[in-house]
Design a protein around this motif. Structure first.
Motif, PDB file in Angstrom:
ATOM      1  N   ASP A 189      16.705   1.053 -38.293  1.00 54.43           N
ATOM      2  CA  ASP A 189      15.667   1.588 -39.117  1.00 54.43           C
ATOM      3  C   ASP A 189      14.669   0.644 -38.850  1.00 54.43           C
ATOM      4  OD1 ASP A 189      17.096   4.003 -39.871  1.00 54.43           O
ATOM      5  OD2 ASP A 189      17.717   3.020 -41.531  1.00 54.43           O
ATOM      6  N   ASN A 190      14.623   0.061 -37.754  1.00 55.28           N
ATOM      7  CA  ASN A 190      13.476  -1.002 -37.392  1.00 55.28           C
ATOM      8  C   ASN A 190      13.615  -2.314 -38.170  1.00 55.28           C
ATOM      9  OD1 ASN A 190      12.207   0.210 -34.985  1.00 55.28           O
ATOM     10  ND2 ASN A 190      11.204   1.729 -36.815  1.00 55.28           N
ATOM     11  N   LYS A 191      14.686  -2.581 -38.906  1.00 54.03           N
ATOM     12  CA  LYS A 191      14.946  -3.756 -39.560  1.00 54.03           C
ATOM     13  C   LYS A 191      16.159  -4.338 -39.194  1.00 54.03           C
ATOM     14  CE  LYS A 191      12.035  -1.933 -43.439  1.00 54.03           C
ATOM     15  NZ  LYS A 191      11.738  -0.252 -42.788  1.00 54.03           N
ATOM     16  N   PHE A 192      16.047  -5.656 -39.704  1.00 54.59           N
ATOM     17  CA  PHE A 192      17.432  -6.253 -39.610  1.00 54.59           C
ATOM     18  C   PHE A 192      18.185  -6.458 -40.797  1.00 54.59           C
ATOM     19  CE2 PHE A 192      14.572  -8.186 -36.135  1.00 54.59           C
ATOM     20  CZ  PHE A 192      15.304  -8.081 -35.153  1.00 54.59           C
ATOM     21  N   HIS A 193      19.271  -6.156 -40.803  1.00 53.47           N
ATOM     22  CA  HIS A 193      20.607  -6.250 -41.969  1.00 53.47           C
ATOM     23  C   HIS A 193      21.222  -7.201 -41.966  1.00 53.47           C
ATOM     24  CE1 HIS A 193      19.553  -1.955 -43.416  1.00 53.47           C
ATOM     25  NE2 HIS A 193      18.795  -1.982 -42.421  1.00 53.47           N
ATOM     26  N   VAL A 194      21.047  -8.318 -42.723  1.00 50.65           N
ATOM     27  CA  VAL A 194      21.616  -9.677 -42.067  1.00 50.65           C
ATOM     28  C   VAL A 194      22.917  -9.913 -43.496  1.00 50.65           C
ATOM     29  CG1 VAL A 194      21.242 -11.852 -42.342  1.00 50.65           C
ATOM     30  CG2 VAL A 194      19.573 -10.473 -41.061  1.00 50.65           C
ATOM     31  N   LYS A 195      23.910 -10.405 -42.816  1.00 48.55           N
ATOM     32  CA  LYS A 195      24.850 -10.750 -43.737  1.00 48.55           C
ATOM     33  C   LYS A 195      24.889 -12.452 -43.625  1.00 48.55           C
ATOM     34  CE  LYS A 195      29.010  -9.382 -42.707  1.00 48.55           C
ATOM     35  NZ  LYS A 195      30.441  -8.668 -42.847  1.00 48.55           N
ATOM     36  N   LEU A 196      25.172 -12.952 -44.854  1.00 47.02           N
ATOM     37  CA  LEU A 196      24.947 -14.484 -44.880  1.00 47.02           C
ATOM     38  C   LEU A 196      26.597 -14.836 -45.569  1.00 47.02           C
ATOM     39  CD1 LEU A 196      21.859 -15.344 -46.618  1.00 47.02           C
ATOM     40  CD2 LEU A 196      22.294 -15.244 -44.119  1.00 47.02           C
ATOM     41  N   ASN A 197      27.057 -16.063 -45.045  1.00 50.94           N
ATOM     42  CA  ASN A 197      28.258 -16.706 -45.654  1.00 50.94           C
ATOM     43  C   ASN A 197      28.252 -16.751 -47.513  1.00 50.94           C
ATOM     44  OD1 ASN A 197      26.511 -19.007 -45.520  1.00 50.94           O
ATOM     45  ND2 ASN A 197      28.347 -20.163 -45.338  1.00 50.94           N
ATOM     46  N   ARG A 198      26.913 -16.834 -47.933  1.00 52.72           N
ATOM     47  CA  ARG A 198      26.834 -17.035 -49.194  1.00 52.72           C
ATOM     48  C   ARG A 198      25.172 -16.912 -49.543  1.00 52.72           C
ATOM     49  NH1 ARG A 198      26.938 -23.394 -50.349  1.00 52.72           N
ATOM     50  NH2 ARG A 198      25.430 -24.297 -48.810  1.00 52.72           N
ATOM     51  N   THR A 199      24.902 -16.413 -50.619  1.00 53.18           N
ATOM     52  CA  THR A 199      23.488 -16.136 -51.060  1.00 53.18           C
ATOM     53  C   THR A 199      23.280 -16.218 -52.629  1.00 53.18           C
ATOM     54  OG1 THR A 199      22.151 -14.106 -50.851  1.00 53.18           O
ATOM     55  CG2 THR A 199      24.321 -13.535 -51.741  1.00 53.18           C
ATOM     56  N   LEU A 200      22.002 -16.420 -52.845  1.00 56.01           N
ATOM     57  CA  LEU A 200      21.614 -16.477 -54.071  1.00 56.01           C
ATOM     58  C   LEU A 200      21.232 -15.243 -54.547  1.00 56.01           C
ATOM     59  CD1 LEU A 200      19.490 -19.677 -54.033  1.00 56.01           C
ATOM     60  CD2 LEU A 200      21.596 -19.445 -55.031  1.00 56.01           C
ATOM     61  N   PHE A 201      20.782 -14.118 -53.688  1.00 56.80           N
ATOM     62  CA  PHE A 201      20.172 -12.661 -53.855  1.00 56.80           C
ATOM     63  C   PHE A 201      21.247 -11.911 -54.612  1.00 56.80           C
ATOM     64  CE2 PHE A 201      17.201 -14.342 -50.945  1.00 56.80           C
ATOM     65  CZ  PHE A 201      15.971 -14.042 -51.085  1.00 56.80           C
ATOM     66  N   GLU A 202      20.955 -11.519 -55.788  1.00 54.57           N
ATOM     67  CA  GLU A 202      21.767 -10.306 -56.456  1.00 54.57           C
ATOM     68  C   GLU A 202      20.983  -9.195 -55.877  1.00 54.57           C
ATOM     69  OE1 GLU A 202      23.208  -9.414 -60.834  1.00 54.57           O
ATOM     70  OE2 GLU A 202      21.160  -9.594 -60.638  1.00 54.57           O
ATOM     71  N   PRO A 203      21.991  -8.183 -55.541  1.00 51.70           N
ATOM     72  CA  PRO A 203      21.660  -6.923 -55.126  1.00 51.70           C
ATOM     73  C   PRO A 203      21.104  -5.925 -55.852  1.00 51.70           C
ATOM     74  CG  PRO A 203      23.837  -6.976 -55.172  1.00 51.70           C
ATOM     75  CD  PRO A 203      23.386  -8.450 -55.796  1.00 51.70           C
TER      76      PRO A 203
END
Length: 242
Positions: free
Chosen positions: A26-40
């Motif tokens: 959908d013209n966007k990058f869906h990125v997975k990290l090994n760890r994150t601060l972002f609550e979904p």
């Protein structure tokens, strides 16, 4: 599996992480990290965090099984990235969510009313209560009790227990999952299953103000604001003439 740092330390604003997978759709990058601060984003519950990855704005954050996916317009040049969250949004989200626990606890403790669901919106929040009767006297008692909990500045703790141990705790509400359960406890006053971020003490929630209530079928919807949102609501409704 993405390591969910936001659950361990919701007060951390910046962190280095590594891109382990990305998918362009959908013209966007869906990125997975090994760890994150972002609550979904939580379905039916609250909006997730805002912020950036290597200076690129995060457009959306969602959970996919045990992973957290970050949606970006551009892909960072390096796999080693710095992630940063918007603290004002994070803190307000914590105030509203913790405030909803305090308010639900008040309805349960004072009147034995269960909370059926909740929503944290941009301008106000609501909880749905399983009662067909609410009046001014009840609302005033709920507000007073809730704000006494806030002003007492009780400690809030989170911890994991196994399914067998849950029966030893006075859990408010039903347990919705199998396996290990994450409990949010307010100083032995309230125990609730929850997989979201919260303040460390009730005093951080600020004022809890009920701004509206009305009937929804056989139940009542109670609209409220906490902390920063309560201040903005008050500023909007009352302006000083200088």
């Amino acid at each position: 599996m993405t390591e969910k740092i936001y659950l361990k330390n919701p007060y951390l604003m910046k962190l280095n992480a590594k891109i382990i997978e990305n998918d362009f759709k959908d013209n966007k990058f869906h990125v997975k990290l090994n760890r994150t601060l972002f609550e979904p984003n939580i379905s039916g519950g609250q909006f997730g965090d805002k912020g950036s990855i290597d200076g690129i704005s995060v457009l959306n954050v969602y959970e996919q099984k045990d992973d957290i996916i970050h949606v970006l317009k551009d892909l960072p040049k390096s796999k080693e990235v710095e992630i940063s969250i918007d603290w004002d949004i994070r803190f307000s989200n914590m105030q509203q969510h913790t405030g909803s626990h305090i308010l639900s606890n008040a309805f349960y403790k004072l009147y034995d009313f269960d909370t059926l669901n909740f929503h944290i919106g941009e301008n106000f929040n609501y909880i749905d209560i399983n009662t067909n009767l609410l009046n001014k006297n009840i609302i005033e008692k709920i507000e007073s009790y809730s704000n006494r909990i806030v002003f007492s500045n009780f400690e809030i703790s989170t911890y994991i227990v196994d399914r067998e141990y849950v029966s030893n705790l006075p859990i408010r509400g039903s347990i919705k999952k199998d396996g290990d359960i994450r409990i949010v406890e307010i100083n032995r006053l309230d125990f609730c299953e929850c997989n979201s971020i919260h303040n460390r003490r009730t005093g951080e929630v600020g004022l809890i103000k009920i701004i509206n209530c009305y009937k929804i079928k056989e139940n009542y919807r109670v609209e409220f604001v906490c902390g920063i949102k309560a201040l903005k609501d008050y500023q909007m409704k009352i302006s000083m003439k200088l």
